[in-house]
Design an enzyme around this catalytic site. Structure first.
Site, PDB file in Angstrom:
ATOM      1  N   TYR A 239      -6.036  11.023   3.265  1.00 37.45           N
ATOM      2  CA  TYR A 239      -4.671  11.144   2.761  1.00 37.45           C
ATOM      3  C   TYR A 239      -4.657  11.901   1.420  1.00 37.45           C
ATOM      4  CZ  TYR A 239      -3.814   7.785   6.499  1.00 37.45           C
ATOM      5  OH  TYR A 239      -3.753   7.162   7.725  1.00 37.45           O
TER       6      TYR A 239
ATOM      7  N   ASP B 263      -5.903 -11.325  35.081  1.00 34.36           N
ATOM      8  CA  ASP B 263      -6.254 -10.225  35.980  1.00 34.36           C
ATOM      9  C   ASP B 263      -5.787 -10.493  37.403  1.00 34.36           C
ATOM     10  OD1 ASP B 263      -7.513  -8.650  34.039  1.00 34.36           O
ATOM     11  OD2 ASP B 263      -9.339  -9.844  34.184  1.00 34.36           O
TER      12      ASP B 263
ATOM     13  N   GLU C  94       0.849  -1.186   0.000  1.00 33.89           N
ATOM     14  CA  GLU C  94       0.000   0.000   0.000  1.00 33.89           C
ATOM     15  C   GLU C  94       0.894   1.249   0.000  1.00 33.89           C
ATOM     16  OE1 GLU C  94      -3.954   1.320   2.410  1.00 33.89           O
ATOM     17  OE2 GLU C  94      -2.167   1.063   3.629  1.00 33.89           O
TER      18      GLU C  94
ATOM     19  N   ASP D   8     -14.927   3.137   9.114  1.00 34.94           N
ATOM     20  CA  ASP D   8     -14.270   2.099   8.314  1.00 34.94           C
ATOM     21  C   ASP D   8     -14.038   0.849   9.160  1.00 34.94           C
ATOM     22  OD1 ASP D   8     -12.987   1.447   5.770  1.00 34.94           O
ATOM     23  OD2 ASP D   8     -11.188   1.236   6.998  1.00 34.94           O
TER      24      ASP D   8
ATOM     25  N   ALA E 154      -9.142  -7.619   7.406  1.00 37.49           N
ATOM     26  CA  ALA E 154      -8.027  -7.100   8.195  1.00 37.49           C
ATOM     27  C   ALA E 154      -8.152  -7.767   9.562  1.00 37.49           C
ATOM     28  CB  ALA E 154      -8.076  -5.587   8.294  1.00 37.49           C
TER      29      ALA E 154
HETATM   30  P1  ADP Z   1      -9.232 -13.289  33.808  1.00 39.27           P
HETATM   31  O1  ADP Z   1      -9.692 -12.116  32.994  1.00 39.27           O
HETATM   32  O2  ADP Z   1      -7.852 -13.112  34.366  1.00 39.27           O
HETATM   33  O3  ADP Z   1      -9.435 -14.591  33.115  1.00 39.27           O
HETATM   34  P2  ADP Z   1     -11.762 -13.422  35.280  1.00 39.27           P
HETATM   35  O4  ADP Z   1     -12.137 -12.515  36.381  1.00 39.27           O
HETATM   36  O5  ADP Z   1     -12.438 -13.275  33.965  1.00 39.27           O
HETATM   37  O6  ADP Z   1     -10.170 -13.312  35.132  1.00 39.27           O
HETATM   38  O7  ADP Z   1     -11.963 -14.909  35.734  1.00 39.27           O
HETATM   39  C1  ADP Z   1     -11.584 -15.368  37.001  1.00 39.27           C
HETATM   40  C2  ADP Z   1     -12.399 -16.624  37.329  1.00 39.27           C
HETATM   41  O8  ADP Z   1     -11.785 -17.261  38.440  1.00 39.27           O
HETATM   42  C3  ADP Z   1     -13.829 -16.363  37.713  1.00 39.27           C
HETATM   43  O9  ADP Z   1     -14.695 -17.083  36.842  1.00 39.27           O
HETATM   44  C4  ADP Z   1     -13.965 -16.898  39.160  1.00 39.27           C
HETATM   45  O10 ADP Z   1     -15.201 -17.562  39.380  1.00 39.27           O
HETATM   46  C5  ADP Z   1     -12.823 -17.873  39.224  1.00 39.27           C
HETATM   47  N1  ADP Z   1     -12.284 -18.094  40.575  1.00 39.27           N
HETATM   48  C6  ADP Z   1     -11.789 -17.183  41.438  1.00 39.27           C
HETATM   49  N2  ADP Z   1     -11.352 -17.767  42.558  1.00 39.27           N
HETATM   50  C7  ADP Z   1     -11.571 -19.101  42.414  1.00 39.27           C
HETATM   51  C8  ADP Z   1     -11.334 -20.259  43.213  1.00 39.27           C
HETATM   52  N3  ADP Z   1     -10.748 -20.155  44.399  1.00 39.27           N
HETATM   53  N4  ADP Z   1     -11.677 -21.474  42.728  1.00 39.27           N
HETATM   54  C9  ADP Z   1     -12.235 -21.591  41.491  1.00 39.27           C
HETATM   55  N5  ADP Z   1     -12.493 -20.541  40.710  1.00 39.27           N
HETATM   56  C10 ADP Z   1     -12.168 -19.315  41.148  1.00 39.27           C
END
Ligand code: ADP
Ligand code: SF4
Length: 700
Positions: A180, A650, A104, A270, A324
């Site tokens: 552009y 997380d 491109e 887009d 894409a």
């Molecule tokens: P990530 O985005 O990191 O995957 P989430 O918050 O989407 O985290 O998912 C975390 C999952 O972990 C949830 O579904 C919750 O029910 C599960 N969880 C947290 N603590 C426990 C535990 N002690 N035993 C089993 N599952 C758990």
């Protein structure tokens, strides 16, 4: 498995001038953020898509001259011999799998600020582009091009085309879209010229026509010449001989291009997020193009369903299925259709994290495909996982995006995997988030992984199984992976951006309360300093429940970070549609159950707002209870033969879903490696040739 014969049409070869694409799957040009400074990363990324069956693979915007310099946004260049060599790595990777490589070529005109080259931007008539996105704003206005400037750009395009041919490209683009230079000539608001390049549509297309002609003269015997053009604005303008100026443009340029790549005019239209726009959203604008030309037409629309693709071909809308995002989310989409493995397609969820990578000036990231950009530097193949040297027992606690990805990738490596979640359904945060306005498609992250896990014999999965230390010791796996997620807090910050503690009141809610079905009573103030989608979409959710809701943020915009994902204008529209008042630049400083106190971020002025409840969408912290409890019983874990405990997603560092998926994938690839895991390979620019800008010389 054999494919259904109704998809055969997708695998027909199609001619593009002197070259022939092996099928109709066409990866249109899209930013990769990889630039010529990461040539091997880029070749690995594009090459994976060719391996996965995309018949044509294109670069992103590739500058033909330093007068088109988008820094600090990432862009490719085709300026000198080193650039030719850098691109040749990509064309080799693409040709190795029998696909065509397209480039491109691009001149940014008035939309670039030439911050690095310090040259004046070029434009038809000195009219600047109005940038509302901070990353695009600048304070240098473009010069009006005189005839010698026009001749220069035509020469750079021809030289760029010859360099592209030397680099091995099969298709060479002229770009007249998205604000552009070529596009600026097409619109009378930018093009006020009184010479043969301005005035009626036949004059306004002259520059683009000449760009096509010089490209054809330079490389037309060997390469297809493609025109990429935005048609949204022109389609809305009545033509003199045809229904619109867009119709007239295609008719007038039909003999000058070998292929039309048609698109919308602005990034949010887009490349719109699934939260606001469905599959095939371009069709009403581009549906006429094939009627005006006998040249092949490619367009996009976040196509992931092969039935929709076939329908586009059969109904005469498109000749090529442009992709894409679908090609980033699943580089192997065409092969999966070819082999009848439709349920294995990893469908793009339309979150636009990939676009945000470009706005962040970094290589592309993808929520669905954690291997995007990691093909070369970490050696991650999008479909294959290296078999584990030793089959071990892996326990993954938590079945959200991180846990599901980790379980799947560990199982693909051959481990014996147990996945447990405390909840009633798989998906973690997505079990609720998928129910929020516009977010249903995000659950493809869960659907894809669950579907694959359910097919595997080395995986055991348990819902409603909250695991503690004793259960984990009883299971005695070799490796424990904790994917237990994060929780939202009631923490507030000062105007100095320093945490000032929790706002405690029974009517102060967090997103976790809303997810648990605990709805606020009466008028509710949402205070959002998370700044991504969640505050905005929860506000919509409350409004849909009939709760009077107002939105307050210390940022300058609602869901301010969504400017990065092209969603911001649509977030504001959605809030306005639900009659939500949006107040910016305010801190929430107090709430007594009847009144919230807001303090202006800059002048400290206070405002009282009557409300019964407050929802704070702010700071999220990892859930660490299980990890802490396990740490406290290290000796018992060792006695049970547990060799490693890894925290991911997380639960490690709260982020977007893309971070969680990448974290889960990485943990699985590195399972059991301990400290011996390697740093990823660091790419370097190609500098074999003396640097220089001798266009003619580099172009032979
Ligand atoms: P990530 O985005 O990191 O995957 P989430 O918050 O989407 O985290 O998912 C975390 C999952 O972990 C949830 O579904 C919750 O029910 C599960 N969880 C947290 N603590 C426990 C535990 N002690 N035993 C089993 N599952 C758990
Ligand atoms: Fe699709 Fe999101 Fe991946 Fe982009 S980041 S390709 S929108 S899944």
């Amino acid at each position: 498995m054999m494919r259904d014969s109704r998809y055969d049409v997708l695998f027909e070869p199609v001619r593009i001038g002197p070259v022939t694409a092996p099928n109709r799957f066409y990866q249109v040009p899209h930013a990769s953020g990889m630039t010529n400074a990461l040539p091997r990363v880029r070749a690995g990324f594009r090459g994976a898509k060719a391996e996965g069956g995309w018949g044509v693979i294109c670069t992103g915007a590739c500058s033909i001259d330093p007068t088109s310099d988008d820094a600090p946004l990432p862009m490719a260049t085709m300026w000198d011999k080193n650039d030719i060599r850098a691109h040749a790595l990509m064309t080799d990777a693409v040709h190795r799998h029998g696909s065509l490589a397209g480039v491109e070529l691009w001149h940014g005109g008035a939309s670039v600020m030439n911050r690095a080259s310090r040259l004046p931007p070029l434009s038809p008539s000195g009219i600047p582009w109005m940038a509302t996105h901070i990353g695009f704003m600048g304070n240098l206005r473009p010069k009006s091009m005189d005839k010698s400037d026009i001749r220069d750009v035509l020469r750079w395009q021809a030289e760029g085309a010859r360099k592209a041919r030397t680099a091995g490209f099969d298709i060479v683009y002229v770009y007249a879209g998205m604000g552009y230079l070529g596009y600026e000539f097409l619109l009378p608001e930018y093009n006020k010229r009184t010479d043969e390049y301005g005035g009626g549509i036949e004059n306004r297309i002259r520059f683009v026509k000449e760009m096509l002609d010089v490209t054809r003269d330079a490389v037309g015997k060997d390469c297809g010449v493609a025109l990429r053009v935005s048609l949204e604005e022109l389609r809305g303008r009545a033509g003199t001989h045809q229904a619109s100026e867009a119709h007239e443009l295609i008719e007038l340029l039909s003999d000058h291009a070998d292929l039309f790549d048609v698109k919308m005019d602005s990034s949010p239209t887009d490349c719109s997020a699934s939260r606001f726009t469905g599959e095939g959203s371009h069709e009403p604008v581009i549906d006429f193009v094939k009627k005006m030309t006998d040249k092949p037409v490619v367009g996009v629309g976040r196509f992931t369903s092969p039935d929709t693709m076939v329908s586009q071909i059969r109904r005469g809308v498109l000749d090529f299925i442009g992709g894409a995002r679908p090609s980033i989310a699943d580089p192997f989409l065409p092969n999966k259709v070819r082999e009848g493995r439709l349920e294995e397609i990893r469908e793009c969820i339309g979150c636009n994290i990939c676009i945000s990578s470009w706005h962040d000036s970094v290589p592309v990231r993808c929520t669905q495909n954690p291997t995007a950009g990691e093909e070369w530097r970490r050696g991650w193949h999008p479909e294959r996982v290296e078999p584990a040297k030793k089959r071990e027992k892996v326990l993954v606690v938590g079945g959200g995006p991180a846990g599901l990805e980790c379980a799947l990738t560990s199982a693909r490596a051959g481990h014996e995997v147990t996945l447990a979640d405390a909840g009633k359904a798989w998906g973690g945060r997505l079990t609720f988030e998928k129910t929020l306005p516009g977010l249903a498609a995000w659950n493809r992250v869960v659907d894809y992984r669950l579907g694959r896990l359910n097919d595997m014999t080395n995986v055991s999965m348990y819902l409603e199984s909250a695991l503690g230390v004793d259960e984990i010791i009883d299971l005695a796996p070799d490796h424990v992976v904790l994917a237990t997620g994060a929780r939202w807090t009631r923490m507030l910050y000062s105007s100095m951006e320093i945490p000032v503690g929790q706002l405690d009141h029974p009517e102060v809610y967090t997103p976790d309360d809303i997810a648990a079905g605990r709805l606020p009573q009466g008028p509710t103030l949402v205070f959002d300093f998370d700044n991504y989608y969640y505050g905005g979409v929860l506000t919509e959710h409350l409004a849909v429940q009939g709760i009077p809701v107002s939105y307050v943020t210390p940022a300058g915009q609602a869901s301010a970070w969504t400017i990065m994902t092209n969603e911001l204008p649509l977030v504001h529209k959605a809030l306005a549609r639900r009659n939500v008042s949006v107040t910016t630049l305010q801190m929430l400083t107090d709430f007594d159950g009847e009144t919230a106190t807001l303090t202006h971020l800059f002048n400290g002025e206070q405002t009282q707002v009557s409300c019964r409840s407050v929802l704070i969408v702010g700071l999220r912290l990892p859930r660490t209870e299980l990890r802490d409890a396990l740490e406290a019983r290290r000796a018992d874990l060792e006695a049970a033969g547990i060799k490693s405990i890894t925290t991911i997603g997380d639960g490690l560092a709260p982020g977007a879903i893309t971070h969680a998926v990448h974290s889960g994938h990485k943990a699985a690839r590195e399972l059991g490696l301990g400290q011996s895991r390697k740093l990823y390979l660091r790419d370097t620019p190609i500098t074999d040739c003396e640097p220089g800008f001798e266009h003619a010389e580099a172009a032979e």
